[in-house]
Motif scaffolding. Structure first.
Motif, PDB file in Angstrom:
ATOM      1  N   MET A   1       0.836  -1.180   0.000  1.00 39.31           N
ATOM      2  CA  MET A   1       0.000   0.000   0.000  1.00 39.31           C
ATOM      3  C   MET A   1       0.883   1.246   0.000  1.00 39.31           C
ATOM      4  N   ALA A   2       0.567   2.183  -0.844  1.00 43.59           N
ATOM      5  CA  ALA A   2       1.372   3.395  -0.976  1.00 43.59           C
ATOM      6  C   ALA A   2       1.170   4.316   0.223  1.00 43.59           C
ATOM      7  N   GLU A   3       2.270   4.872   0.667  1.00 39.56           N
ATOM      8  CA  GLU A   3       2.266   5.873   1.735  1.00 39.56           C
ATOM      9  C   GLU A   3       2.814   7.169   1.146  1.00 39.56           C
ATOM     10  N   THR A   4       2.469   8.289   1.767  1.00 35.62           N
ATOM     11  CA  THR A   4       2.888   9.587   1.249  1.00 35.62           C
ATOM     12  C   THR A   4       3.517  10.428   2.349  1.00 35.62           C
ATOM     13  N   ILE A   5       4.586  11.117   1.980  1.00 34.71           N
ATOM     14  CA  ILE A   5       5.250  12.065   2.874  1.00 34.71           C
ATOM     15  C   ILE A   5       5.332  13.393   2.132  1.00 34.71           C
ATOM     16  N   GLU A   6       4.971  14.466   2.810  1.00 33.12           N
ATOM     17  CA  GLU A   6       5.071  15.800   2.214  1.00 33.12           C
ATOM     18  C   GLU A   6       6.030  16.630   3.051  1.00 33.12           C
ATOM     19  N   VAL A   7       7.007  17.243   2.386  1.00 27.92           N
ATOM     20  CA  VAL A   7       8.004  18.063   3.074  1.00 27.92           C
ATOM     21  C   VAL A   7       8.332  19.303   2.245  1.00 27.92           C
ATOM     22  N   LEU A   8       8.907  20.287   2.913  1.00 30.68           N
ATOM     23  CA  LEU A   8       9.475  21.453   2.242  1.00 30.68           C
ATOM     24  C   LEU A   8      10.984  21.318   2.322  1.00 30.68           C
ATOM     25  N   LEU A  20      13.846  15.505   5.981  1.00 29.93           N
ATOM     26  CA  LEU A  20      13.695  14.231   5.264  1.00 29.93           C
ATOM     27  C   LEU A  20      14.052  13.006   6.100  1.00 29.93           C
ATOM     28  N   GLY A  21      15.202  13.030   6.742  1.00 26.22           N
ATOM     29  CA  GLY A  21      15.687  11.865   7.474  1.00 26.22           C
ATOM     30  C   GLY A  21      14.688  11.288   8.458  1.00 26.22           C
ATOM     31  N   PRO A  22      14.165  12.109   9.368  1.00 25.37           N
ATOM     32  CA  PRO A  22      13.207  11.583  10.341  1.00 25.37           C
ATOM     33  C   PRO A  22      11.933  11.024   9.690  1.00 25.37           C
ATOM     34  N   GLU A  23      11.541  11.607   8.571  1.00 30.29           N
ATOM     35  CA  GLU A  23      10.337  11.127   7.884  1.00 30.29           C
ATOM     36  C   GLU A  23      10.603   9.822   7.129  1.00 30.29           C
ATOM     37  N   LEU A  24      11.774   9.736   6.493  1.00 31.90           N
ATOM     38  CA  LEU A  24      12.073   8.576   5.654  1.00 31.90           C
ATOM     39  C   LEU A  24      12.722   7.420   6.414  1.00 31.90           C
ATOM     40  N   GLY A  25      13.342   7.709   7.548  1.00 29.38           N
ATOM     41  CA  GLY A  25      14.058   6.688   8.311  1.00 29.38           C
ATOM     42  C   GLY A  25      13.277   5.408   8.543  1.00 29.38           C
ATOM     43  N   PRO A  26      12.047   5.493   9.031  1.00 31.88           N
ATOM     44  CA  PRO A  26      11.290   4.272   9.317  1.00 31.88           C
ATOM     45  C   PRO A  26      10.666   3.603   8.082  1.00 31.88           C
ATOM     46  N   PRO A  28      10.805   1.819   4.059  1.00 29.56           N
ATOM     47  CA  PRO A  28      11.685   0.875   3.361  1.00 29.56           C
ATOM     48  C   PRO A  28      12.490   1.496   2.213  1.00 29.56           C
ATOM     49  N   VAL A  29      12.402   2.798   1.994  1.00 28.74           N
ATOM     50  CA  VAL A  29      13.090   3.413   0.857  1.00 28.74           C
ATOM     51  C   VAL A  29      14.552   3.700   1.175  1.00 28.74           C
ATOM     52  N   ASP A  30      15.360   3.785   0.129  1.00 27.85           N
ATOM     53  CA  ASP A  30      16.765   4.168   0.242  1.00 27.85           C
ATOM     54  C   ASP A  30      16.800   5.692   0.376  1.00 27.85           C
ATOM     55  N   ILE A  54       6.583  12.711  -1.549  1.00 28.54           N
ATOM     56  CA  ILE A  54       7.239  11.427  -1.798  1.00 28.54           C
ATOM     57  C   ILE A  54       6.202  10.336  -1.554  1.00 28.54           C
ATOM     58  N   GLU A  55       5.970   9.545  -2.567  1.00 24.92           N
ATOM     59  CA  GLU A  55       5.057   8.414  -2.425  1.00 24.92           C
ATOM     60  C   GLU A  55       5.895   7.146  -2.514  1.00 24.92           C
ATOM     61  N   TYR A  56       5.729   6.262  -1.539  1.00 26.68           N
ATOM     62  CA  TYR A  56       6.545   5.051  -1.534  1.00 26.68           C
ATOM     63  C   TYR A  56       5.689   3.814  -1.280  1.00 26.68           C
ATOM     64  N   GLU A  57       6.227   2.697  -1.731  1.00 27.99           N
ATOM     65  CA  GLU A  57       5.567   1.400  -1.570  1.00 27.99           C
ATOM     66  C   GLU A  57       6.322   0.571  -0.539  1.00 27.99           C
ATOM     67  N   ASP A  58       5.699  -0.509  -0.096  1.00 29.18           N
ATOM     68  CA  ASP A  58       6.316  -1.401   0.886  1.00 29.18           C
ATOM     69  C   ASP A  58       7.588  -2.061   0.362  1.00 29.18           C
ATOM     70  N   ASP A  59       7.722  -2.158  -0.966  1.00 28.96           N
ATOM     71  CA  ASP A  59       8.912  -2.794  -1.538  1.00 28.96           C
ATOM     72  C   ASP A  59      10.095  -1.827  -1.662  1.00 28.96           C
TER      73      ASP A  59
END
Length: 163
Positions: A1-8, A20-26, A28-30, A54-59
């Motif tokens: 399922m796609a998740e979304t993160i919005e940042v400035l 970015l780091g705190p949002e993306l850390g948990p 599965p994305v690089d 940023i929209e990311y998938e579980d993979d």
């Protein structure tokens, strides 16, 4: 399922630290791949705060959508001032060249209603008028009249470049 993160982020200057780091850390994305992609896509907005989704998938796959900063922010960055005039028809805070105005119009192209470079320049000039910024030493309203008269067709006669 796609998740979304919005940042400035600062255009072309994103890094793995906050926000970015705190949002993306948990996720599965690089993180470094996301940062690089954001910097590549926001390079034209060098240093200007840019909305990024940023929209990311579980993979671990991801896609990035870059928004466009407000026209006023682009004008301020291009002209090099922080605050517009309190009396924009009387006190001018900066002057833009036609080339600078066209650059801003190219950056804003996805959000503008204009169908050509002339009208895009006039839209940006409207923002300049409200900020107290002149164009080629003239009030933005006078500039728009000159655009209508064809005085800048040599610069604005072509289509806008892709942003």
């Amino acid at each position: 399922m796609a998740e979304t993160i919005e940042v400035l982020v600062a255009g072309g200057q994103a890094d793995p630290g906050p926000p970015l780091g705190p949002e993306l850390g948990p996720t599965p994305v690089d993180v470094q791949a996301v940062v690089q992609e954001i910097n590549d896509q926001t390079e034209a907005f060098d240093g200007t705060e840019v909305p990024v989704t940023i929209e990311y998938e579980d993979d671990g796959s991801f896609s990035i959508e870059v928004g466009v900063p407000p026209t006023a922010a682009l004008v301020k960055d291009e002209a090099g001032f922080d605050t517009g005039s309190g009396e924009p028809q009387e006190n001018f805070v900066a002057d833009l060249s036609i080339e600078q105005l066209k650059t801003i119009a190219e950056q804003k192209k996805p959000d503008l209603l204009a169908y050509d470079a002339r009208n895009a320049a006039k839209e940006v000039a409207g923002t300049c008028a409200s900020l107290g910024v002149t164009i080629e030493g003239e009030d933005a309203r006078t500039f728009n009249e000159r655009v209508d008269d064809g005085d800048y067709d040599d610069v604005l006669g072509d289509e806008l470049a892709a942003a």
